[in-house]
Design an enzyme around this catalytic site. Structure first.
Site, PDB file in Angstrom:
ATOM      1  CB  CYS A   5      17.215 -24.299 -29.159  1.00  0.00           C
ATOM      2  SG  CYS A   5      16.665 -23.801 -30.808  1.00  0.00           S
ATOM      3  CG  HIS A  12      11.739 -19.584 -29.085  1.00  0.00           C
ATOM      4  ND1 HIS A  12      12.637 -18.600 -28.753  1.00  0.00           N
ATOM      5  CD2 HIS A  12      12.474 -20.673 -29.428  1.00  0.00           C
ATOM      6  CE1 HIS A  12      13.866 -19.059 -28.913  1.00  0.00           C
ATOM      7  NE2 HIS A  12      13.800 -20.320 -29.317  1.00  0.00           N
TER       8      HIS A  12
END
Length: 675
Positions: free
Chosen positions: A26, A597
């Site tokens: 990610c 995030h």
């Protein structure tokens, strides 16, 4: 240590390439799925230069926190021997899309799941030879249409009989091929399954229908089979119905299902050292008579009954097949539920001598290809090179091979608006067959053919079929061109991506420093960082993610969001923007690096629920929209919506102080920064 050396060290400390079953990444971390997590050397991983932290997860999963260099380290990892097969970047491949689509039909019933997988794996490996045979049939049909040769003439020459054999071989021996594949699916020796069907197709077995040679054989006309002779003989004093099994698919599927039970039972009682001899011996000795006496006749009668019933329905309610089939196929194919219909097509050809399902199926296929053609047109107009390449390959596979999967998994299932346009094309094509084909009881074919441009001649009436697929194709294509296939957000993101690819890469903004190392007077120093989303502010220790809680990615805060708009907390340049929309890195002009995030583990959603508004290299001001997140959808998918923000280069600053414990609006200060 270089990124290559870091990658090699990580690989060694996770147990080597052979211990990795899956590797993704990610925005900040590598995500491993391992065969045996006990092989991980946690201490050495934590001390590896370039690794911020190694965090074990439940099961045999592991996260290795890298930070902003994760893409480079990932690329070095997948280039190492043995790793590439288990790694993907986190973007959905066609296989990912296919698996996700088919997962929607899985899990509701284990029996149904197993049934459809059994059918699928019994047919899928032979699609290539079926396609090859269908093209030979199409070529023969063209010669027949041009009156070069009459393939229905029993007196045709040896050359044309030989050409007939080239395609008939595939369909005649289809039961053996299906039995082989079905046996493999059930972990049975596939040659045993093939041999059982082969025994019923030998010249010796077929010769039993000769009453002159075998006085016990009798043959009478069968009304269900349109007067075709049905023969029986006596074996061991018992009557045996004699059938031609060429082209039949029901019998091998039924036979192997029973063979699987027998085979596994025998393996439990026969000693391992003699299984090679006695497993096939007993299986053949039991299954060949059982198939000849019971399974074979039952399968033939079942196929005949289904074929006759469907033919009656087609004759009396042609609209049902003409419209229902093309409207159902777009949903059946992605879920892998179309195999029973494919099997029925083969049964129709075997029992009736023709099939009436494939014609309407062609309307769906060409609507699918038309939608792809519309996407290709738009990609050429917008100079979207990647989509143009995808659509070109998918369209070629469809028009010349009759294969819809590249279009489905490469484009259609990725953009949900495609279906609303394509289904109108399916309906228009099916309606055309229903109206124009009414006097002919629909569109028929006497061969199993992939519906492509090359196989048009095998359908009758050919002119009805040709008009119908043209209507389906151009209806879907025009609707895609006029109405697009993307949401406004998806289109904006695609256009931005094209513009980004066309423009020279933006150079990173370097912070001009004075001789003493401080920012110059012309630059505004970053002293605070705003909230990226409205909500309640918490400390990182409360966020629910071990990696962020460990502060391996720097000091920061977590926010329980109450708004769908996630904005930039600072002014600067977008350093990273995950395609999945869940993470963004922003670098301020004076060098403060901020990570936003959105949610926890939301990378697994592959962009579902995220509408990204920015791209890498773009200049943003504090408060500019980064992404619109559907937090309700994220929660329904089972992922926490907690949005986390950290200053990833905290160690380079004097102090980063979180301001927690209250509710804030987007843009309100939540971090104090001192240099």
């Amino acid at each position: 240590m270089s990124e290559l050396e870091t990658a090699k060290a990580i690989l060694a400390h996770v147990g080597g390439a052979e211990n990795i079953t899956s590797l993704t990444h990610c925005a900040t971390r590598l995500r491993f799925e391992l065969r045996d997590a006990s092989l991980v050397d946690q201490g050495k991983l934590d001390s590896t230069p370039g690794v911020l932290a190694a965090v074990p997860q439940s099961g045999d999963r592991l996260q290795v926190v890298i930070g902003g260099a994760v893409q480079s380290v990932f690329n070095q990892l997948v280039a190492l021997p043995g790793v590439s097969k288990s790694a993907h970047s986190g973007d959905q491949s066609d296989a990912d899309v296919k698996a996700a689509a088919r997962a929607k039909a899985r899990g509701k019933s284990a029996i149904l799941d197993s049934f459809f997988e059994y059918l699928s794996d019994s047919f899928r490996p032979i699609l290539g030879v079926l396609l090859g045979a269908s093209l030979i049939i199409a070529s023969a049909a063209v010669l027949d249409a041009l009156h070069i040769v009459d393939f229905r003439d029993p007196a045709k020459g040896a050359t044309w009989v030989f050409i007939d054999a080239m395609w008939r071989a595939v369909f005649y021996f289809l039961p053996i091929m299906v039995a082989y594949n079905a046996s493999k699916k059930l972990n049975v020796d596939p040659w045993v399954g093939a041999a059982v069907m082969g025994a019923l197709m030998t010249p010796e077995f077929q010769s039993l229908v000769n009453p002159d040679r075998f006085p016990g054989t009798t043959c009478v006309p069968n009304e269900v089979l349109h007067g075709e002779l049905q023969c029986t003989t006596e074996i061991w004093g018992l009557p045996m119905q004699l059938n031609g099994y060429g082209g039949n698919v029901f019998v091998p599927l039924m036979m192997v299902a029973i063979l699987g039970l027998l085979y596994k039972g025998l393996k439990k009682v026969i000693p391992n050292n003699v299984q090679m001899v006695f497993l096939p011996f007993i299986s053949l000795a039991v299954m060949i008579p059982l198939t000849a006496f019971i399974i074979g006749p039952s399968g033939v009668w079942l196929g005949n009954g289904l074929g006759t019933g469907l033919a009656w329905m087609n004759a009396n309610a042609p609209f049902v097949f003409a419209i229902l089939i093309p409207m159902l196929y777009p949903f059946l194919v992605p879920l892998g539920l179309h195999w029973p219909l494919n099997a029925l097509m083969l049964v129709n050809i075997d029992t009736l001598g023709f099939d009436f399902i494939q014609g309407p199926m062609g309307a769906w296929n060409f609507a699918c290809f038309g939608a792809t053609a519309g996407v290709l047109y738009l990609s050429m107009r917008e100079k979207d090179v990647q989509m143009r390449q995808t659509a070109t390959g998918a369209l070629a596979a469809g028009l010349f091979g009759g294969i819809s999967e590249p279009s489905l998994y490469g484009i259609h299932l990725r953009f949900k608006k495609v279906y609303s346009r394509m289904l109108i094309g399916c309906f228009a094509g099916g309606l055309t067959i229903a109206l124009l084909g009414l006097p002919f009881e629909g569109v028929k074919t006497n061969a199993f053919a992939f519906t492509s441009l090359l196989t048009i001649p095998v359908f009758s009436p050919m002119w009805v079929y040709g008009i119908a697929i043209a209507v389906a194709f151009f209806t879907a294509m025009i609707l895609i061109i006029v109405m697009d296939y993307r949401t406004p957000e998806e289109k904006a993101a695609a256009l931005a991506k094209v513009a980004d690819a066309a423009a020279p890469a933006a150079a990173p903004v370097a912070a001009p420093l004075s001789a003493g190392g401080a920012a110059t007077a012309t630059m505004v120093a970053t002293t605070s960082v705003g909230a990226p989303v409205a909500g309640r502010v918490m400390s990182l220790e409360e966020c629910g993610d071990k990696v962020f809680a460990s502060k391996a990615l720097g000091e920061g805060v977590a926010i329980e969001p109450v708004s769908t708009k996630v904005v930039s907390p600072v002014s600067g340049t977008i350093a990273t923007a995950a395609k999945s929309g869940h993470a963004f890195g922003i670098k301020t002009d004076d060098g403060v690096e901020v990570l936003v995030h959105v949610g926890i583990d939301t990378v697994k959603l592959q962009g579902e629920g995220f509408a990204v508004a920015v791209q890498r290299g773009q200049r943003v001001e504090a408060g500019d929209l980064l992404v619109t997140a559907d937090f309700e959808a994220i929660e329904r998918a089972g992922y926490p919506t907690t949005t986390i923000m950290t200053v990833t280069n905290t160690a380079a600053l004097s102090q980063v102080t979180p301001l927690v414990g209250g509710s804030v609006d987007a843009g309100d200060p939540v971090l104090k920064v001192a240099r």
